[in-house]
Design a protein around this motif. Structure first.
Motif, mmCIF file in Angstrom:
data_model
loop_
_atom_site.group_PDB
_atom_site.id
_atom_site.type_symbol
_atom_site.label_atom_id
_atom_site.label_comp_id
_atom_site.label_asym_id
_atom_site.label_seq_id
_atom_site.Cartn_x
_atom_site.Cartn_y
_atom_site.Cartn_z
ATOM 1 N N MET A 1 26.815 14.978 -4.192
ATOM 2 C CA MET A 1 26.709 14.621 -5.611
ATOM 3 C C MET A 1 25.525 15.317 -6.280
ATOM 4 S SD MET A 1 28.883 11.937 -6.479
ATOM 5 C CE MET A 1 27.946 11.071 -7.704
ATOM 6 N N GLY A 2 24.651 15.911 -5.463
ATOM 7 C CA GLY A 2 23.465 16.550 -6.021
ATOM 8 C C GLY A 2 22.262 15.640 -6.079
ATOM 9 N N HIS A 3 22.447 14.371 -5.664
ATOM 10 C CA HIS A 3 21.307 13.457 -5.570
ATOM 11 C C HIS A 3 20.720 13.526 -4.158
ATOM 12 C CE1 HIS A 3 23.621 11.138 -8.853
ATOM 13 N NE2 HIS A 3 22.658 11.828 -9.427
ATOM 14 N N ILE A 4 19.564 12.900 -3.997
ATOM 15 C CA ILE A 4 18.937 12.888 -2.673
ATOM 16 C C ILE A 4 19.713 11.941 -1.751
ATOM 17 C CG2 ILE A 4 16.848 12.293 -1.409
ATOM 18 C CD1 ILE A 4 16.700 14.943 -2.991
ATOM 19 N N PHE A 5 19.987 12.444 -0.550
ATOM 20 C CA PHE A 5 20.756 11.745 0.469
ATOM 21 C C PHE A 5 20.085 10.424 0.846
ATOM 22 C CE2 PHE A 5 21.931 11.870 5.198
ATOM 23 C CZ PHE A 5 23.212 11.371 4.997
ATOM 24 N N GLY A 6 20.882 9.356 0.899
ATOM 25 C CA GLY A 6 20.328 8.044 1.237
ATOM 26 C C GLY A 6 19.668 8.010 2.599
ATOM 27 N N GLY A 7 20.202 8.779 3.543
ATOM 28 C CA GLY A 7 19.618 8.817 4.885
ATOM 29 C C GLY A 7 18.212 9.389 4.892
ATOM 30 N N TRP A 8 17.956 10.347 3.991
ATOM 31 C CA TRP A 8 16.602 10.901 3.895
ATOM 32 C C TRP A 8 15.647 9.829 3.377
ATOM 33 C CZ3 TRP A 8 13.148 11.729 -0.165
ATOM 34 C CH2 TRP A 8 12.057 12.560 0.127
ATOM 35 N N ILE A 9 16.094 9.080 2.391
ATOM 36 C CA ILE A 9 15.253 8.008 1.835
ATOM 37 C C ILE A 9 14.969 6.965 2.910
ATOM 38 C CG2 ILE A 9 15.158 6.174 0.103
ATOM 39 C CD1 ILE A 9 17.037 7.995 -1.620
ATOM 40 N N MET A 10 15.994 6.606 3.686
ATOM 41 C CA MET A 10 15.803 5.627 4.754
ATOM 42 C C MET A 10 14.829 6.142 5.805
ATOM 43 S SD MET A 10 19.768 4.443 5.046
ATOM 44 C CE MET A 10 19.594 3.369 6.449
ATOM 45 N N SER A 11 14.885 7.432 6.089
ATOM 46 C CA SER A 11 13.966 8.026 7.049
ATOM 47 C C SER A 11 12.518 7.924 6.559
ATOM 48 C CB SER A 11 14.348 9.492 7.276
ATOM 49 O OG SER A 11 13.391 10.139 8.059
ATOM 50 N N MET A 12 12.321 8.191 5.264
ATOM 51 C CA MET A 12 10.983 8.064 4.692
ATOM 52 C C MET A 12 10.490 6.617 4.788
ATOM 53 S SD MET A 12 9.840 10.967 3.623
ATOM 54 C CE MET A 12 10.747 11.910 4.824
ATOM 55 N N MET A 13 11.394 5.676 4.504
ATOM 56 C CA MET A 13 11.014 4.255 4.558
ATOM 57 C C MET A 13 10.652 3.852 5.988
ATOM 58 S SD MET A 13 13.999 2.811 2.050
ATOM 59 C CE MET A 13 13.357 1.168 1.691
ATOM 60 N N ASP A 14 11.422 4.320 6.950
ATOM 61 C CA ASP A 14 11.169 3.999 8.352
ATOM 62 C C ASP A 14 9.813 4.549 8.780
ATOM 63 O OD1 ASP A 14 11.820 2.977 10.900
ATOM 64 O OD2 ASP A 14 12.694 4.887 11.518
ATOM 65 N N ALA A 15 9.549 5.804 8.391
ATOM 66 C CA ALA A 15 8.273 6.431 8.752
ATOM 67 C C ALA A 15 7.106 5.705 8.087
ATOM 68 C CB ALA A 15 8.291 7.901 8.351
ATOM 69 N N GLU B 1 0.833 -1.202 0.000
ATOM 70 C CA GLU B 1 0.000 0.000 0.000
ATOM 71 C C GLU B 1 0.870 1.256 0.000
ATOM 72 O OE1 GLU B 1 -0.836 1.026 4.662
ATOM 73 O OE2 GLU B 1 -2.145 -0.443 3.711
ATOM 74 N N LEU B 2 0.334 2.297 -0.610
ATOM 75 C CA LEU B 2 1.035 3.583 -0.618
ATOM 76 C C LEU B 2 0.943 4.198 0.774
ATOM 77 C CD1 LEU B 2 2.473 5.858 -2.188
ATOM 78 C CD2 LEU B 2 0.205 6.787 -2.693
ATOM 79 N N ALA B 3 2.100 4.429 1.411
ATOM 80 C CA ALA B 3 2.109 4.961 2.772
ATOM 81 C C ALA B 3 2.584 6.411 2.823
ATOM 82 C CB ALA B 3 2.992 4.099 3.674
ATOM 83 N N ILE B 4 3.451 6.803 1.899
ATOM 84 C CA ILE B 4 3.968 8.178 1.865
ATOM 85 C C ILE B 4 4.153 8.577 0.405
ATOM 86 C CG2 ILE B 4 6.011 9.637 2.241
ATOM 87 C CD1 ILE B 4 6.471 8.334 4.878
ATOM 88 N N ARG B 5 3.775 9.823 0.101
ATOM 89 C CA ARG B 5 4.021 10.394 -1.231
ATOM 90 C C ARG B 5 4.511 11.822 -1.012
ATOM 91 N NH1 ARG B 5 0.531 13.024 -5.050
ATOM 92 N NH2 ARG B 5 1.143 12.633 -7.211
ATOM 93 N N VAL B 6 5.709 12.142 -1.488
ATOM 94 C CA VAL B 6 6.313 13.446 -1.192
ATOM 95 C C VAL B 6 7.260 13.838 -2.323
ATOM 96 C CG1 VAL B 6 8.247 12.434 0.108
ATOM 97 C CG2 VAL B 6 7.503 14.750 0.636
ATOM 98 N N MET B 7 7.476 15.150 -2.475
ATOM 99 C CA MET B 7 8.422 15.605 -3.500
ATOM 100 C C MET B 7 9.826 15.741 -2.903
ATOM 101 S SD MET B 7 8.159 18.834 -6.098
ATOM 102 C CE MET B 7 8.440 20.133 -4.929
ATOM 103 N N ALA B 8 10.839 15.242 -3.601
ATOM 104 C CA ALA B 8 12.230 15.371 -3.145
ATOM 105 C C ALA B 8 12.683 16.817 -3.314
ATOM 106 C CB ALA B 8 13.123 14.431 -3.948
ATOM 107 N N MET B 9 13.259 17.368 -2.236
ATOM 108 C CA MET B 9 13.600 18.791 -2.196
ATOM 109 C C MET B 9 15.110 19.023 -2.148
ATOM 110 S SD MET B 9 10.685 20.288 -2.315
ATOM 111 C CE MET B 9 10.814 21.954 -1.660
ATOM 112 N N PRO B 10 15.576 20.210 -2.559
ATOM 113 C CA PRO B 10 17.025 20.502 -2.591
ATOM 114 C C PRO B 10 17.711 20.366 -1.232
ATOM 115 C CG PRO B 10 15.811 22.157 -3.831
ATOM 116 C CD PRO B 10 14.780 21.302 -3.147
ATOM 117 N N ALA B 11 16.980 20.638 -0.145
ATOM 118 C CA ALA B 11 17.589 20.575 1.195
ATOM 119 C C ALA B 11 18.066 19.169 1.542
ATOM 120 C CB ALA B 11 16.593 21.051 2.244
ATOM 121 N N ASP B 12 17.589 18.169 0.813
ATOM 122 C CA ASP B 12 17.899 16.770 1.147
ATOM 123 C C ASP B 12 18.921 16.150 0.202
ATOM 124 O OD1 ASP B 12 16.025 16.679 3.333
ATOM 125 O OD2 ASP B 12 14.466 16.743 1.811
#
Ligand SMILES: CC(C)(COP(=O)(O)OP(=O)(O)OC[C@H]1O[C@@H](n2cnc3c(N)ncnc32)[C@H](O)[C@@H]1OP(=O)(O)O)[C@@H](O)C(=O)NCCC(=O)NCCS
Length: 142
Positions: A34-48, A19-30
């Motif tokens: 390298m200019g990609h989204i930080f893996g820790g932010w992705i892990m935080s979203m997965m945990d939440a 099921e879809l649990a979170i839907r969010v736009m990736a932002m520059p602060a994260d």
């Protein structure tokens, strides 16, 4: 233990599982250097995402007990729509195991692409933080 898998993991699956649990736009602060989204932010979203599904399933508060087999398959870019899907695969005495997948739509449109996957285990806890039983029959997982 009660096995609740709705299918074996398939890295080449073209559709998200669960099921879809979170839907969010990736932002520059994260972003990372390298200019990609930080893996820790992705892990935080997965945990939440996993925590919300597990808490609903257990009808009480849960804590993260373990994360395994996390794979970053593709980078996430600023502006991508990031979606976390959760799939309860096992309910134990006090624990709930979920597969969590992250899919993106590049810049918010086009085909979905799986970028990250992992397995999470949450444990239902009482007010003192001690494990408490989960009623598997009451676990709403779909
Ligand atoms: C998770 C925690 C409650 C488990 O407490 P515990 O006294 O070790 O509990 P138990 O040994 O009785 O195990 C409870 C359940 O967790 C499962 N479990 C514990 N550690 C685990 C691990 N590393 N991997 C998978 N499952 C685990 C057990 O298999 C058991 O499942 P079951 O009841 O369905 O059979 C405790 O270790 C804790 O509070 N950890 C910190 C949690 C935390 O701060 N998370 C981050 C913020 S949410």
């Amino acid at each position: 233990m009660q096995r609740m898998s709705r299918g074996q993991p398939d890295q080449h699956c073209a559709e998200p599982r669960g099921e879809l649990a979170i839907r969010v736009m990736a932002m520059p602060a994260d972003t990372n250097p390298m200019g990609h989204i930080f893996g820790g932010w992705i892990m935080s979203m997965m945990d939440a995402a996993g925590k919300m599904t597990a808490a609903t399933c257990a009808s009480c508060q849960v804590v993260t007990a373990a994360v395994s087999n996390i794979s970053f398959l593709q980078p996430v870019n600023v502006g991508d729509t990031v979606c976390c899907y959760t799939d309860v695969v096992n309910v134990g005495n006090t624990s709930i195991a979920l597969d969590v997948e992250v899919w993106v739509r590049r810049q918010g449109h086009g085909e979905r692409l799986k970028v990250t996957e992992a397995q999470f285990t949450f444990v239902a806890v009482d007010e003192e933080g001690a494990p408490r039983p989960v009623a598997a029959a009451e676990c709403r997982y779909n």
